[in-house]
Write a protein that holds these residues in place. Sequence first.
Motif, mmCIF file in Angstrom:
data_model
loop_
_atom_site.group_PDB
_atom_site.id
_atom_site.type_symbol
_atom_site.label_atom_id
_atom_site.label_comp_id
_atom_site.label_asym_id
_atom_site.label_seq_id
_atom_site.Cartn_x
_atom_site.Cartn_y
_atom_site.Cartn_z
ATOM 1 N N GLY A 24 0.812 -1.214 0.000
ATOM 2 C CA GLY A 24 0.000 0.000 0.000
ATOM 3 C C GLY A 24 0.842 1.259 0.000
ATOM 4 O O GLY A 24 0.530 2.233 -0.686
ATOM 5 N N ASN A 35 -4.579 12.907 -0.347
ATOM 6 C CA ASN A 35 -5.029 12.356 0.936
ATOM 7 C C ASN A 35 -4.406 10.972 1.155
ATOM 8 O O ASN A 35 -5.111 9.965 1.157
ATOM 9 C CB ASN A 35 -6.551 12.286 0.967
ATOM 10 N N ARG A 38 -5.846 8.402 3.844
ATOM 11 C CA ARG A 38 -7.137 7.823 3.468
ATOM 12 C C ARG A 38 -6.947 6.759 2.394
ATOM 13 O O ARG A 38 -7.531 5.676 2.462
ATOM 14 C CB ARG A 38 -8.103 8.897 2.975
ATOM 15 N N VAL A 39 -6.127 7.059 1.404
ATOM 16 C CA VAL A 39 -5.884 6.102 0.320
ATOM 17 C C VAL A 39 -5.236 4.836 0.874
ATOM 18 O O VAL A 39 -5.630 3.722 0.523
ATOM 19 C CB VAL A 39 -5.022 6.743 -0.791
ATOM 20 N N GLY A 41 -5.420 3.727 3.975
ATOM 21 C CA GLY A 41 -6.427 3.058 4.793
ATOM 22 C C GLY A 41 -7.421 2.277 3.953
ATOM 23 O O GLY A 41 -7.757 1.131 4.268
ATOM 24 N N GLU A 42 -7.878 2.886 2.873
ATOM 25 C CA GLU A 42 -8.826 2.201 1.991
ATOM 26 C C GLU A 42 -8.175 1.000 1.314
ATOM 27 O O GLU A 42 -8.813 -0.037 1.131
ATOM 28 C CB GLU A 42 -9.384 3.182 0.967
ATOM 29 N N PHE A 43 -6.906 1.140 0.956
ATOM 30 C CA PHE A 43 -6.170 0.021 0.371
ATOM 31 C C PHE A 43 -6.120 -1.149 1.352
ATOM 32 O O PHE A 43 -6.374 -2.295 0.981
ATOM 33 C CB PHE A 43 -4.750 0.466 -0.001
ATOM 34 N N ILE A 45 -8.112 -1.782 3.892
ATOM 35 C CA ILE A 45 -9.453 -2.348 4.073
ATOM 36 C C ILE A 45 -9.794 -3.263 2.907
ATOM 37 O O ILE A 45 -10.320 -4.364 3.096
ATOM 38 C CB ILE A 45 -10.499 -1.229 4.240
ATOM 39 N N GLN A 46 -9.470 -2.829 1.700
ATOM 40 C CA GLN A 46 -9.732 -3.659 0.520
ATOM 41 C C GLN A 46 -8.958 -4.971 0.603
ATOM 42 O O GLN A 46 -9.501 -6.045 0.343
ATOM 43 C CB GLN A 46 -9.354 -2.902 -0.750
ATOM 44 N N LYS A 47 -7.690 -4.905 0.982
ATOM 45 C CA LYS A 47 -6.881 -6.120 1.119
ATOM 46 C C LYS A 47 -7.470 -7.044 2.180
ATOM 47 O O LYS A 47 -7.521 -8.257 2.006
ATOM 48 C CB LYS A 47 -5.434 -5.780 1.483
ATOM 49 N N ASN A 49 -10.565 -7.305 3.090
ATOM 50 C CA ASN A 49 -11.769 -7.933 2.543
ATOM 51 C C ASN A 49 -11.418 -9.049 1.567
ATOM 52 O O ASN A 49 -12.095 -10.077 1.530
ATOM 53 C CB ASN A 49 -12.651 -6.887 1.864
#
Length: 52
Positions: A24, A35, A38-39, A41-43, A45-47, A49
Amino acid sequence: QIRPGGAPARVYMNEKIVPYLLEGMKSVAKEQPPNPLRVLGEFLIQKSNELE
């Protein structure tokens, strides 16, 4: 006694978190979004999932 690879917490981090965190961070460094936290963090979370 400390296991090969370091303390248990370090081994856990190296096995479960560090590979995805580095992936990430490389992506964020390449894209340089306005940002980055945030990017990243979203990465992560996606991983997470994807691995469930």
